[in-house]
Design a protein around this motif. Sequence first.
Motif, mmCIF file in Angstrom:
data_model
loop_
_atom_site.group_PDB
_atom_site.id
_atom_site.type_symbol
_atom_site.label_atom_id
_atom_site.label_comp_id
_atom_site.label_asym_id
_atom_site.label_seq_id
_atom_site.Cartn_x
_atom_site.Cartn_y
_atom_site.Cartn_z
ATOM 1 N N ASN A 237 4.845 6.035 -3.280
ATOM 2 C CA ASN A 237 4.093 6.646 -4.374
ATOM 3 C C ASN A 237 3.557 7.971 -3.864
ATOM 4 O O ASN A 237 2.566 8.019 -3.135
ATOM 5 N N THR A 238 4.231 9.042 -4.238
ATOM 6 C CA THR A 238 3.888 10.349 -3.684
ATOM 7 C C THR A 238 2.919 11.130 -4.558
ATOM 8 O O THR A 238 2.579 12.266 -4.246
ATOM 9 N N TRP A 239 2.498 10.534 -5.625
ATOM 10 C CA TRP A 239 1.583 11.212 -6.529
ATOM 11 C C TRP A 239 0.156 10.971 -6.083
ATOM 12 O O TRP A 239 -0.206 9.863 -5.675
ATOM 13 N N HIS A 240 -0.676 12.015 -6.187
ATOM 14 C CA HIS A 240 -2.089 11.883 -5.851
ATOM 15 C C HIS A 240 -2.919 12.452 -6.979
ATOM 16 O O HIS A 240 -2.491 13.376 -7.681
ATOM 17 N N SER B 286 0.814 -1.205 0.000
ATOM 18 C CA SER B 286 0.000 0.000 0.000
ATOM 19 C C SER B 286 0.852 1.261 0.000
ATOM 20 O O SER B 286 1.772 1.413 0.805
ATOM 21 N N GLY B 287 0.537 2.168 -0.955
ATOM 22 C CA GLY B 287 1.236 3.442 -0.987
ATOM 23 C C GLY B 287 2.619 3.391 -1.582
ATOM 24 O O GLY B 287 3.363 4.369 -1.489
ATOM 25 N N GLU B 288 2.967 2.288 -2.203
ATOM 26 C CA GLU B 288 4.331 2.174 -2.718
ATOM 27 C C GLU B 288 4.322 1.674 -4.153
ATOM 28 O O GLU B 288 3.396 0.995 -4.599
ATOM 29 N N ILE B 289 5.392 2.032 -4.831
ATOM 30 C CA ILE B 289 5.617 1.541 -6.181
ATOM 31 C C ILE B 289 6.756 0.532 -6.122
ATOM 32 O O ILE B 289 7.804 0.793 -5.520
ATOM 33 N N LEU B 290 6.512 -0.594 -6.743
ATOM 34 C CA LEU B 290 7.547 -1.622 -6.816
ATOM 35 C C LEU B 290 8.223 -1.500 -8.169
ATOM 36 O O LEU B 290 7.565 -1.482 -9.201
ATOM 37 N N VAL B 291 9.550 -1.363 -8.130
ATOM 38 C CA VAL B 291 10.333 -1.223 -9.358
ATOM 39 C C VAL B 291 11.108 -2.519 -9.551
ATOM 40 O O VAL B 291 11.910 -2.906 -8.693
ATOM 41 N N LEU B 292 10.869 -3.179 -10.652
ATOM 42 C CA LEU B 292 11.536 -4.452 -10.933
ATOM 43 C C LEU B 292 12.456 -4.259 -12.128
ATOM 44 O O LEU B 292 11.987 -3.941 -13.229
ATOM 45 N N GLY B 293 13.734 -4.428 -11.924
ATOM 46 C CA GLY B 293 14.690 -4.299 -13.009
ATOM 47 C C GLY B 293 14.902 -5.623 -13.720
ATOM 48 O O GLY B 293 14.815 -6.681 -13.099
ATOM 49 N N HIS B 294 15.186 -5.555 -14.991
ATOM 50 C CA HIS B 294 15.398 -6.798 -15.744
ATOM 51 C C HIS B 294 16.612 -7.564 -15.250
ATOM 52 O O HIS B 294 16.757 -8.747 -15.528
ATOM 53 N N GLY B 295 17.483 -6.896 -14.555
ATOM 54 C CA GLY B 295 18.655 -7.586 -14.036
ATOM 55 C C GLY B 295 18.362 -8.475 -12.854
ATOM 56 O O GLY B 295 19.243 -9.191 -12.376
ATOM 57 N N GLY B 296 17.095 -8.423 -12.375
ATOM 58 C CA GLY B 296 16.729 -9.314 -11.290
ATOM 59 C C GLY B 296 16.732 -8.655 -9.924
ATOM 60 O O GLY B 296 16.587 -9.324 -8.905
ATOM 61 N N SER B 297 16.921 -7.340 -9.870
ATOM 62 C CA SER B 297 16.853 -6.653 -8.584
ATOM 63 C C SER B 297 15.601 -5.792 -8.538
ATOM 64 O O SER B 297 15.058 -5.406 -9.565
ATOM 65 N N TRP B 298 15.141 -5.507 -7.340
ATOM 66 C CA TRP B 298 13.918 -4.714 -7.203
ATOM 67 C C TRP B 298 14.117 -3.640 -6.152
ATOM 68 O O TRP B 298 15.038 -3.670 -5.345
#
Lengths: 193, 489
Positions: free
Chosen positions: B407-410, B390-402
């Motif tokens: 998420n500060t946008w409203h 909740s309230g967060e963006i998950l960033v998944l890189g193709h290299g296998g790290s996240w």
Amino acid sequence: MTSFGERSVVEFSAAELDRYFEEIYTLYSEPIYNYVLRMMGNSLDAADFTQEAFVKAFSSLQRNPRDYQVRPWLYRIATNVCLDELRRRGVVRWQALDLLTERFSFEPADKDTPERIVLYKEDVENVRAILDRLSPRYKTVLLLREQQELSYEEIGTVLGKRLSAVKSLLFRAREQFRRVYLKEFPDAGSQKK
Amino acid sequence: MNHCDKKRLIEYLDGRLDVGTAADVQAHLSDCRICRDRVTDYKTLGTMIRSLEPVRPPEDLFQRISYQIRTSRSSASRPIAKRLGLAMAGVAALAVLIVVLSQPGLGQEPDPPRPVVSFRAGDLMPVDVPNQAIIELDFADEIDHVAIRESLRITPPIAADIYWFENTLRIHPTQPLSPDTIYRVEANAVLGSQAGDPLHLFVAFQTAPWSGASARAAAVAAQQAREPTSAQDPVVPVAVSASALNLPAAVTQPDPPTDLPSDPAVVSLPPTALVADDPPPSPTITPLPSPEATRPPSDSESTFKDPDPTSTPPPAAVTASDVNDDEDDRDDDDGDKDPSDCDTDDDEQIRNLRLSDSAADRLGCFIGTTRAVGRIQSFERGRMLTGVVSGEILVLGHGGSWLRQPNTWHEGDESDDDDEAAPEGLFAPVRGFGNLWRSQSAVRQLLGWGSEDDRDLELDVYQFTNGLVVEVGDRPLVIVNDGSWFAAR
């Protein structure tokens, strides 16, 4: 550590603390390095994490100077550094069921496995492989006792355990090593009598 | 027959029993083959362990320690390894002692410092790398040396001496690197431990804006490969270290490979543990600050920089263990957690995930599942996802790290969506994704442009003790707290 006579570390000036640390390094760098080497399994990691351990040791001395029991204190730092890294790499995992040590069993040995280990020259090379298969905790206590020859009390300080727990852990570590060794290298033992 | 108490047997082996008790044990052993054989075996195994040949530590280890103490802030969370050179073997004990004592002491000014840091997957792209840095790539897995060496490409090109030391590839520039330049190191190989799985290695670093800069670089190599689909450790951790040494004679640069994609620099970002109820993490995607200058040494002052007061306090003589978590001191209990300790009734709920044993092992025990509505957008080199936490963006890189970011946008916030036009066929992210993508350049560099528009989706999130599994379409994404992720199938 005799160059400072009866003075407590707490009284050291910064320069004296530096010299004290140099002495600690001189006396313990090789055993700590070898301990870390067997824990991590390769020389590059051994150098890195031995370095990390000594840096942390100095940091501790500087922030909280006192008369540590140097040997168990250093091994405790080195152990934590290794286990933290192994944990971070995901190496510290739950044991597979077949590697879990059972309670000391008085059952006869399996019919298909030798009952005894006979030391052959080439067996020493197998030791590294077996050590790497042990859980880090068992490997830690075996290396501290067998390789580094720490006393039970010192091991207790390193691991933060009571004496009875150290004995129990040491027994289980030896038993697991024995079982894994006999399973991996059945030819290393004598034939069943 | 009653057998020996196990503790007594151990104490007998280690010579800790009094004479009378030892005699009792000895008498028992003479009659009990089982106990006698075990003691003999334990002695043999101890002999084996002691037979492991002792190894001398590297000659420059003290200098490395000295330098690290002098220039770094203490960090208790992540080790930063330093490689200043190759270890030298075969030095006699006395010689080692002399070498150590003759090193610039802790209270003396050393030779010109050699900034050395090594980087691990999940750290930042090194910046402010000295222009005489040596780059080391440490491979944690078996790797094809020849393939890496033959396919190695460095952009912009440099003159360098390139060679292998065990599983470390050393790139030793023979001319100073250009200042304020992003260098990319790429290669192709097949992992020895995963036969047939091609690996595209990608490492980027940025040199300092002026020559002779001694600022420390902040970490890590990013490894770019195909989106990992195997649960068997799809990402090989690659550590990159930079060190400044006297440079040897020049050697020609290898021919560039022909099948590498063209792309800008890639960074990977430090993850944080993915626990549902954690507070939002503080983003740490700025380079580490330069070390503070140390005052000249004096008789009463240490030349070492004051350590970070937040670092780990020294260990007490006897305290609760911080070596092993969840340790059980009861004598008969093995503290290692058994996979069978997980509630097996939950197996039914996660059976449809068809996780491999390795994936399940890494995730730990199943906790529960939720259904959520989120948004997803695919990018050139990864994806962003909301609705997992909740309230967060998950960033998944193709290299296998996240990485997870707040998420500060409203809805209703002003948007900078129109500031920059995306290249043809690509998409500029908007709203929350766009806000993060534009405000955090490292995220933008990691992911590239959007390869599609963002869209809503329903998520099934399965929470485990060590991570999450997110069902996106028919491909469960396994997201592990150690900072790695992969598609389960």
